[in-house]
Design a protein around this motif. Structure first.
Motif, PDB file in Angstrom:
ATOM      1  N   UNK A   1       0.747  -0.958  -0.263  1.00  0.00           N
ATOM      2  CA  UNK A   1      -0.311   0.044  -0.230  1.00  0.00           C
ATOM      3  C   UNK A   1       0.895   1.467  -0.034  1.00  0.00           C
ATOM      4  N   UNK A   2       2.191   0.957   0.438  1.00  0.00           N
ATOM      5  CA  UNK A   2       3.231   2.235   0.119  1.00  0.00           C
ATOM      6  C   UNK A   2       3.398   2.376  -1.080  1.00  0.00           C
ATOM      7  N   UNK A   3       2.929   1.584  -2.589  1.00  0.00           N
ATOM      8  CA  UNK A   3       3.791   2.427  -3.580  1.00  0.00           C
ATOM      9  C   UNK A   3       2.350   3.511  -4.239  1.00  0.00           C
ATOM     10  N   UNK A   4       2.940   3.616  -5.184  1.00  0.00           N
ATOM     11  CA  UNK A   4       2.487   5.392  -6.066  1.00  0.00           C
ATOM     12  C   UNK A   4       2.311   4.404  -6.785  1.00  0.00           C
TER      13      UNK A   4
ATOM     14  N   UNK B   1      -3.595  11.985 -15.902  1.00  0.00           N
ATOM     15  CA  UNK B   1      -2.814  12.858 -14.734  1.00  0.00           C
ATOM     16  C   UNK B   1      -3.109  14.112 -13.549  1.00  0.00           C
ATOM     17  N   UNK B   2      -3.756  14.732 -13.745  1.00  0.00           N
ATOM     18  CA  UNK B   2      -4.417  15.540 -12.557  1.00  0.00           C
ATOM     19  C   UNK B   2      -5.130  14.428 -11.473  1.00  0.00           C
ATOM     20  N   UNK B   3      -5.909  13.194 -11.909  1.00  0.00           N
ATOM     21  CA  UNK B   3      -6.307  12.371 -11.534  1.00  0.00           C
ATOM     22  C   UNK B   3      -5.910  11.979 -10.673  1.00  0.00           C
ATOM     23  N   UNK B   4      -4.421  12.155 -10.447  1.00  0.00           N
ATOM     24  CA  UNK B   4      -3.282  11.002  -9.596  1.00  0.00           C
ATOM     25  C   UNK B   4      -2.702  12.134  -9.559  1.00  0.00           C
ATOM     26  N   UNK B   5      -2.782  12.976  -9.504  1.00  0.00           N
ATOM     27  CA  UNK B   5      -1.771  14.019  -8.205  1.00  0.00           C
ATOM     28  C   UNK B   5      -1.842  14.278  -6.186  1.00  0.00           C
ATOM     29  N   UNK B   6      -2.714  12.630  -6.208  1.00  0.00           N
ATOM     30  CA  UNK B   6      -2.813  12.396  -4.524  1.00  0.00           C
ATOM     31  C   UNK B   6      -1.950  11.640  -4.283  1.00  0.00           C
ATOM     32  N   UNK B   7      -1.739  10.980  -5.423  1.00  0.00           N
ATOM     33  CA  UNK B   7      -0.806   9.791  -5.594  1.00  0.00           C
ATOM     34  C   UNK B   7       0.003  10.082  -5.205  1.00  0.00           C
ATOM     35  N   UNK B   8       0.441  10.535  -6.554  1.00  0.00           N
ATOM     36  CA  UNK B   8       1.818  11.101  -6.411  1.00  0.00           C
ATOM     37  C   UNK B   8       2.679  11.787  -5.377  1.00  0.00           C
ATOM     38  N   UNK B   9       2.328  12.601  -4.812  1.00  0.00           N
ATOM     39  CA  UNK B   9       2.259  13.104  -3.680  1.00  0.00           C
ATOM     40  C   UNK B   9       1.726  13.151  -2.018  1.00  0.00           C
ATOM     41  N   UNK B  10       1.194  11.922  -2.371  1.00  0.00           N
ATOM     42  CA  UNK B  10       1.092  11.556  -1.164  1.00  0.00           C
ATOM     43  C   UNK B  10       2.248  10.039  -0.408  1.00  0.00           C
ATOM     44  N   UNK B  11       2.497   9.846  -1.307  1.00  0.00           N
ATOM     45  CA  UNK B  11       3.180   8.251  -0.565  1.00  0.00           C
ATOM     46  C   UNK B  11       4.881   8.890  -0.487  1.00  0.00           C
ATOM     47  N   UNK B  12       5.449   9.890  -0.532  1.00  0.00           N
ATOM     48  CA  UNK B  12       6.322  10.144  -0.237  1.00  0.00           C
ATOM     49  C   UNK B  12       7.893   9.962  -1.226  1.00  0.00           C
ATOM     50  N   UNK B  13       6.963   9.520  -2.509  1.00  0.00           N
ATOM     51  CA  UNK B  13       8.307   8.879  -3.240  1.00  0.00           C
ATOM     52  C   UNK B  13       8.571   9.624  -4.296  1.00  0.00           C
TER      53      UNK B  13
ATOM     54  N   UNK C   1       6.883   9.769  -7.498  1.00  0.00           N
ATOM     55  CA  UNK C   1       6.521   9.746  -8.248  1.00  0.00           C
ATOM     56  C   UNK C   1       5.481   8.653  -8.376  1.00  0.00           C
ATOM     57  N   UNK C   2       5.105   8.025  -9.626  1.00  0.00           N
ATOM     58  CA  UNK C   2       4.201   7.370  -9.707  1.00  0.00           C
ATOM     59  C   UNK C   2       4.709   5.965 -11.106  1.00  0.00           C
ATOM     60  N   UNK C   3       4.514   5.087 -10.474  1.00  0.00           N
ATOM     61  CA  UNK C   3       4.830   4.121 -11.633  1.00  0.00           C
ATOM     62  C   UNK C   3       3.973   3.602 -11.840  1.00  0.00           C
ATOM     63  N   UNK C   4       4.150   3.502 -13.145  1.00  0.00           N
ATOM     64  CA  UNK C   4       2.865   3.142 -14.286  1.00  0.00           C
ATOM     65  C   UNK C   4       3.276   1.598 -14.634  1.00  0.00           C
ATOM     66  N   UNK C   5       2.006   1.250 -14.100  1.00  0.00           N
ATOM     67  CA  UNK C   5       2.079  -0.637 -14.185  1.00  0.00           C
ATOM     68  C   UNK C   5       0.974  -0.399 -15.443  1.00  0.00           C
ATOM     69  N   UNK C   6       0.856  -2.261 -15.368  1.00  0.00           N
ATOM     70  CA  UNK C   6      -0.390  -2.580 -16.393  1.00  0.00           C
ATOM     71  C   UNK C   6      -1.297  -3.442 -15.329  1.00  0.00           C
TER      72      UNK C   6
END
Length: 343
Positions: free
Chosen positions: A226-229, A237-249, A251-256
């Motif tokens: 659960x700590x992975x962004x 992009x704009x829908x993922x700002x919370x994920x980008x900033x809340x995990x303290x990394x 970045x975002x890891x883009x996966x399939x």
């Protein structure tokens, strides 16, 4: 109680006593020390030193070191270094304390190394018969020829000393440097003979930077679950700002759909995209702007390797996606996490 007042006129007294060190004289001292150390290297009996090293290597019991004054500090350091290798029990034995009970740690087949510049220290000479009665083998390390300590021990190693660099030729400055160089070189020889591995060495230094760099693997320090962004490439992009900033990394890891890594999108990418696209960023997906060739690392890699990979050209990065052999994301390791772990 209040604080003690400063001595009257203290600052003026310091000014009066302060003296400048002459640069030429300072340089000459280093040159002299170099000459005295070279005298030691040029005149050391290598066969005698080799015999001593072999005795320590073959020690059936514990190896104790003892000395008085500055030689005592050297004895303590060498005992700690030898103990840290994990080959044998090694400890520092204070001569005075030994005569008041600590000699009980000494057993037959143990070795007691007595370090003394003059070989005339009364404390060590008093210790000799007591240690011999315990069945220990006695080895002296001295710098004065024909000294009583060497005569009383089973073996003596002579450390050639031309003179002390002290202005009076008395203070143990050069002699302690020689003792330390000799002892540490012997320990290095023992390490080579025992074929000590980095892993063995690190196992005895788990809390230090050396141990951490040789013990910790990426899997020990990476963020997981659960700590992975995480996000999908079709996410806006704009829908993922919370994920980008809340995990303290950062970045975002883009996966399939099977958690295979597709790319990464960083807060730096966000700023650059916003600057280039303006309001158009609201229509962009993460997959359109992500880096599809990010640096990655395996979970079984050493943590220090992750640090090196982050700092490698063409530019440093703050994180590495951790993927398995099939490219599936299993974690993320950050520079902050490595630094916090003491690497």
């Amino acid at each position: 109680m209040g604080s003690l007042p400063s001595p009257c006129g203290h600052s003026e007294l310091v000014k009066e006593r302060s003296q400048a060190i002459d640069r030429r004289e300072f340089g000459a001292l280093f040159e002299s020390q170099k000459v005295y150390l070279n005298h030691f290297f040029d005149n050391l009996d290598l066969d005698q030193a080799l015999t001593f090293a072999q005795v320590l290597l073959d020690a059936p019991g514990a190896v104790f070191f003892s000395g008085v004054g500055k030689s005592g500090f050297v004895a303590n350091k060498l005992s700690q270094t030898l103990a840290s290798l994990g080959f044998c029990r090694s400890a520092h034995l204070l001569p005075v304390d030994a005569l008041h009970g600590d000699i009980g740690a000494l057993f037959p087949d143990d070795i007691l190394v007595l370090i003394s510049k003059s070989g005339s220290s009364e404390e060590l000479l008093n210790l000799v018969p007591c240690a011999r009665a315990k069945g220990a083998r006695l080895i002296s390390i001295t710098s004065v020829m024909g000294n009583p300590l060497a005569a009383a021990c089973d073996m003596n190693v002579h450390l050639p000393l031309e003179r002390e660099i002290c202005p009076f030729g008395l203070a143990p400055v050069t002699s302690t440097a020689i003792q330390m160089v000799f002892g540490d070189t012997v320990v290095a020889a023992i390490m080579r003979a025992r074929k000590l591995t980095k892993e063995q060495y690190a196992s005895n230094h788990p809390a230090g930077k050396i141990g951490k760099s040789l013990i910790f693997k990426v899997r020990d320090l990476m963020k997981t679950h659960e700590h992975l962004p995480l996000c999908k490439e079709e996410d806006m992009i704009m829908d993922q700002l919370t994920e980008l900033t809340s995990k303290g990394c950062g970045c975002l890891l883009v996966i399939d759909g099977d958690h295979h890594l597709i790319g990464t999108f960083t807060d730096g990418d966000l700023r650059r995209t916003l600057k280039a696209s303006g309001e158009g960023i609201f229509k962009l997906t993460v997959g359109e702007m992500c880096n599809r060739s990010p640096r990655t690392i395996r979970p079984e890699a050493m943590a220090v390797e992750a640090m090196q990979k982050m700092e490698s050209p063409p530019s440093a990065v703050q994180f590495l996606p951790v993927v398995d052999d099939h490219g599936v994301v299993v974690g993320i390791i950050t520079l902050h996490g490595l630094v916090s772990a003491g690497l």
